[in-house]
Design a protein around this motif. Structure first.
Motif, mmCIF file in Angstrom:
data_model
loop_
_atom_site.group_PDB
_atom_site.id
_atom_site.type_symbol
_atom_site.label_atom_id
_atom_site.label_comp_id
_atom_site.label_asym_id
_atom_site.label_seq_id
_atom_site.Cartn_x
_atom_site.Cartn_y
_atom_site.Cartn_z
ATOM 1 N N PRO A 1 1.496 -1.243 -0.135
ATOM 2 C CA PRO A 1 -0.111 -0.228 0.154
ATOM 3 C C PRO A 1 1.222 1.156 0.033
ATOM 4 N N GLN A 2 0.612 2.323 -0.345
ATOM 5 C CA GLN A 2 0.991 3.748 -0.621
ATOM 6 C C GLN A 2 2.013 4.142 0.624
ATOM 7 N N LYS A 3 0.881 4.112 1.401
ATOM 8 C CA LYS A 3 1.353 4.320 2.889
ATOM 9 C C LYS A 3 2.773 3.864 3.700
ATOM 10 N N TYR A 4 3.068 2.769 2.606
ATOM 11 C CA TYR A 4 3.613 1.909 3.393
ATOM 12 C C TYR A 4 5.267 2.083 2.366
ATOM 13 N N ARG A 5 4.933 2.234 1.341
ATOM 14 C CA ARG A 5 5.844 1.866 0.002
ATOM 15 C C ARG A 5 6.511 2.944 -0.455
ATOM 16 N N VAL A 6 6.038 4.263 -0.346
ATOM 17 C CA VAL A 6 7.005 5.768 -0.229
ATOM 18 C C VAL A 6 7.821 5.573 0.895
ATOM 19 N N PRO A 7 7.472 5.570 2.568
ATOM 20 C CA PRO A 7 8.615 5.904 3.579
ATOM 21 C C PRO A 7 9.393 4.847 3.229
ATOM 22 N N ILE A 8 8.872 3.374 2.419
ATOM 23 C CA ILE A 8 10.236 2.298 2.280
ATOM 24 C C ILE A 8 11.303 3.431 0.701
ATOM 25 N N PHE A 9 10.762 4.086 -0.147
ATOM 26 C CA PHE A 9 11.733 3.818 -0.640
ATOM 27 C C PHE A 9 12.487 5.507 -0.315
ATOM 28 N N LEU A 10 11.518 6.247 -0.233
ATOM 29 C CA LEU A 10 12.457 7.001 1.069
ATOM 30 C C LEU A 10 13.902 6.684 1.575
ATOM 31 N N HIS A 11 13.758 5.909 2.238
ATOM 32 C CA HIS A 11 14.471 5.800 3.193
ATOM 33 C C HIS A 11 15.855 4.695 2.557
ATOM 34 N N TYR A 12 14.912 3.232 2.068
ATOM 35 C CA TYR A 12 16.110 2.654 1.444
ATOM 36 C C TYR A 12 16.875 2.864 -0.423
ATOM 37 N N TYR A 13 15.569 4.114 -1.047
ATOM 38 C CA TYR A 13 16.478 4.005 -2.003
ATOM 39 C C TYR A 13 17.011 5.362 -2.302
ATOM 40 N N GLU A 14 16.345 6.277 -1.322
ATOM 41 C CA GLU A 14 16.681 8.014 -1.346
ATOM 42 C C GLU A 14 18.098 8.081 -0.112
ATOM 43 N N ASP A 15 17.623 6.724 0.806
ATOM 44 C CA ASP A 15 18.901 7.052 1.948
ATOM 45 C C ASP A 15 18.328 8.538 2.625
ATOM 46 N N TYR A 16 16.726 8.955 3.003
ATOM 47 C CA TYR A 16 17.173 9.755 4.347
ATOM 48 C C TYR A 16 16.372 9.072 5.470
ATOM 49 N N SER A 17 17.041 9.885 6.491
ATOM 50 C CA SER A 17 16.528 9.315 7.760
ATOM 51 C C SER A 17 14.760 9.623 8.093
ATOM 52 N N CYS A 18 14.561 8.488 8.852
ATOM 53 C CA CYS A 18 12.785 8.387 9.634
ATOM 54 C C CYS A 18 12.557 9.964 10.432
ATOM 55 N N GLU A 19 13.406 10.925 10.726
ATOM 56 C CA GLU A 19 13.230 12.081 11.454
ATOM 57 C C GLU A 19 12.539 13.204 9.627
ATOM 58 N N GLU A 20 13.318 12.556 8.228
ATOM 59 C CA GLU A 20 13.667 13.632 7.409
ATOM 60 C C GLU A 20 12.497 13.071 6.657
ATOM 61 N N ILE A 21 12.048 11.980 6.476
ATOM 62 C CA ILE A 21 11.118 11.353 5.934
ATOM 63 C C ILE A 21 9.936 11.978 6.751
ATOM 64 N N SER A 22 9.541 12.111 7.726
ATOM 65 C CA SER A 22 8.339 12.537 8.796
ATOM 66 C C SER A 22 8.366 14.040 8.250
ATOM 67 N N LYS A 23 9.189 14.955 8.149
ATOM 68 C CA LYS A 23 9.157 16.373 7.798
ATOM 69 C C LYS A 23 8.723 16.338 6.171
ATOM 70 N N LEU A 24 9.107 15.633 5.088
ATOM 71 C CA LEU A 24 8.650 15.748 3.828
ATOM 72 C C LEU A 24 7.080 15.340 3.591
ATOM 73 N N LEU A 25 6.893 14.407 4.696
ATOM 74 C CA LEU A 25 5.503 13.664 4.302
ATOM 75 C C LEU A 25 4.515 14.057 5.785
ATOM 76 N N LYS A 26 4.983 14.649 6.339
ATOM 77 C CA LYS A 26 4.167 16.089 7.202
ATOM 78 C C LYS A 26 3.482 14.635 8.107
ATOM 79 N N ILE A 27 4.591 14.309 8.243
ATOM 80 C CA ILE A 27 3.854 12.823 9.165
ATOM 81 C C ILE A 27 4.770 12.797 10.721
ATOM 82 N N PRO A 28 3.641 12.357 11.572
ATOM 83 C CA PRO A 28 5.162 12.116 13.004
ATOM 84 C C PRO A 28 5.519 11.359 12.710
#
Length: 160
Positions: A107-134
């Motif tokens: 599902p998209q809500k899992y696919r996008v964070p996995i893409f950003l974390h594993y393919y674009e090397d963003y940290s959880c904190e950075e993904i949080s800011k990008l997606l505007k979620i905790p």
């Protein structure tokens, strides 16, 4: 404002990343192409001073996410079989191909964070800011996404 040379450099540098993110959101190659074009036009027209390459990348990801969300509101949202796009890719091994399909089935809500974390090397904190979620939500989605991937890939192996 960017001059033509700066824009061309940034477009070449980040076009693939914008496309991959848009494709991960939409699962449609043509939709991702349109979103990539819209994002690059916004970059060209941006009347903004960027502090660094990281600032530009962050801005592009944020704009791409917003454009993807707008595309989902459209009554003309297009979908395509994932196989069409996958046939244009070259995978180093069958395992990479299998992983690509497994990630795209999430599902998209899992696919996008996995893409950003594993393919674009963003940290959880950075993904949080990008997606505007905790931040905790990002970590939860990554964990659940990995669990689903693990389960789906083990099922696939047991069927072979």
């Amino acid at each position: 404002m960017l001059n033509d040379e700066q824009f061309n450099h940034l477009a070449k540098l980040y076009m693939d990343m914008v496309f991959r993110l848009a494709f991960n959101y939409t699962k449609s190659r043509s939709e991702a192409d349109d979103i990539t074009q819209d994002v690059l036009i916004k970059l060209y027209r941006a009347d903004k001073v960027f502090d660094s390459e990281a600032h530009i990348k962050h801005w592009l990801i944020r704009v791409t996410i917003n454009e993807c969300k707008k595309a989902f509101l459209s009554p003309w949202k297009r979908t395509e079989p994932i196989e069409e796009y996958a046939s244009t890719l070259s995978f180093p091994s069958p395992e990479h191909s299998e992983l690509f399909y497994a990630v795209m089935e999430l599902p998209q809500k899992y696919r996008v964070p996995i893409f950003l974390h594993y393919y674009e090397d963003y940290s959880c904190e950075e993904i949080s800011k990008l997606l505007k979620i905790p931040n905790a939500t990002v970590r939860t989605r990554l964990r659940r996404g990995r669990e689903i991937l693990k389960s789906n890939l083990q099922e696939a192996d047991s069927h072979v």
